[in-house]
Design an enzyme around this catalytic site. Structure first.
Site, short mmCIF file in Angstrom:
data_model
loop_
_atom_site.label_atom_id
_atom_site.label_comp_id
_atom_site.label_asym_id
_atom_site.label_seq_id
_atom_site.Cartn_x
_atom_site.Cartn_y
_atom_site.Cartn_z
N TYR A 99 -10.17 5.16 -10.16
CA TYR A 99 -10.38 4.26 -11.30
C TYR A 99 -11.82 4.35 -11.76
CZ TYR A 99 -5.94 1.72 -10.91
OH TYR A 99 -4.61 1.38 -10.91
N TYR A 138 -2.66 6.67 -5.05
CA TYR A 138 -3.88 6.43 -4.25
C TYR A 138 -3.55 5.49 -3.10
CZ TYR A 138 -4.16 2.12 -7.05
OH TYR A 138 -3.89 0.93 -7.68
N ARG A 150 0.00 3.83 -2.79
CA ARG A 150 0.59 3.29 -4.00
C ARG A 150 1.24 4.44 -4.77
NH1 ARG A 150 -0.60 -0.88 -6.94
NH2 ARG A 150 1.60 -0.56 -7.32
N HIS A 153 1.27 4.57 -11.04
CA HIS A 153 1.65 3.38 -11.83
C HIS A 153 0.63 3.14 -12.93
CE1 HIS A 153 -1.15 1.94 -8.74
NE2 HIS A 153 -1.54 1.06 -9.65
N HIS A 155 -0.88 -0.17 -15.18
CA HIS A 155 -0.92 -1.63 -15.32
C HIS A 155 -0.73 -2.00 -16.79
CE1 HIS A 155 -2.52 -2.32 -11.20
NE2 HIS A 155 -3.04 -1.12 -11.39
FE FE2 Z 1 -3.51 0.20 -9.73
#
Ligand code: FE2
Length: 266
Positions: A99, A138, A150, A153, A155
């Site tokens: 991120y 990640y 995870r 995805h 958000h």
């Molecule tokens: Fe996330």
């Protein structure tokens, strides 16, 4: 009072450190009607949503790495009516699972051509459309299992009538084997609810183009050489970038028996 089954995940999930933070510790306070920008339609103040805000791949000096995707769908209310001119914001990891956020301590590489955030308004029929890249999976820290993966995805945040009505959820990708290991989607209490968070591959709205602009390839002498696409024999038109993208369809239902599960509501 609803009389149908809700598939929203619990506010407090022992596996999720994030849910510990979003869980109110004191009784909720009921605000007087009209106290916070309560108006009859979407109201975003001076916020300007520009058409380019929905293309997350177009804001760098070059192309972001990863598979370009189109994420599109329709936002409806419980009776199927379109939710018009509603602000949708998305944020996501880059193709490496990193991120562009100071809170991301993974150390995964950042992509200078990808911030990972975008927004758009639904149109008159409730449709929305983003162009982005497929986010990488990640590892995340969960209290009961230490570190776990995870699934890929994106958000989503949707605004309702005003800033004091906001829904937050996550979109997953059809066929991703990590979905069955992902603690967040499995916090949704029913497979029917989980399936509403999984976008379906939409090959009909995908773009497949084999040829793109000339590209500099490395050569042994370190100088590099331009490689040109072959001459076109079909009606295709070369564009400044190869527009190819896989499309995924993700419809969102705000409430009612077919409602999309939301992890938080304001
Ligand atoms: Fe996330």
């Amino acid at each position: 009072m609803t009389n149908y089954l809700s598939f929203d995940p619990p506010y407090r999930d022992s596996n999720s450190s994030v849910s510990q933070l979003r869980m109110p510790e004191r009784p909720l306070v009921q605000l007087p009607r009209g106290w916070l920008h309560h108006v009859s339609g979407p109201a975003f103040g001076q916020l300007k949503v520009r058409p380019g805000d929905s293309d997350l791949t177009a804001h760098g000096q070059g192309e972001p790495l990863g598979t370009r995707i189109i994420v599109h769908g329709r936002v409806t209310d419980s009776d199927g009516r379109p939710v018009r001119h509603s602000l949708i914001e998305i944020w996501q990891a880059n193709a490496a699972g990193g991120y562009s956020d100071s809170l991301d301590v993974s150390g995964f590489p950042l992509d200078p051509n990808f911030i990972g955030a975008g927004r758009c308004l639904t149109d008159h029929d409730g449709h929305y459309r983003f162009v982005t890249i497929r986010p990488g999976p990640y590892p995340a820290f969960f209290r009961s299992t230490t570190h776990a993966w995870r699934a890929s995805h994106i958000h989503f945040s949707l605004f309702g009538e005003a800033f004091d009505s906001r829904l937050v959820t996550q979109m997953y990708f059809e066929g991703d084997p990590l979905i069955r290991h992902d603690r967040m989607i499995n916090a949704v209490p029913d497979e029917r609810g989980q399936s509403r968070l999984i976008a379906q591959l939409d090959i009909d709205h995908s773009i497949a183009e084999s040829f793109g602009p000339p590209r500099l390839h490395p050569t042994p002498d370190g100088v590099g050489g331009l490689v040109y696409p072959p001459p076109r024999t079909d009606p295709g038109v070369l564009t400044p970038r190869n527009p190819s993208a896989l499309a995924y369809r993700f419809d969102i239902v705000l409430r009612g028996p077919g409602a999309t599960p939301f992890e938080s509501k304001a």
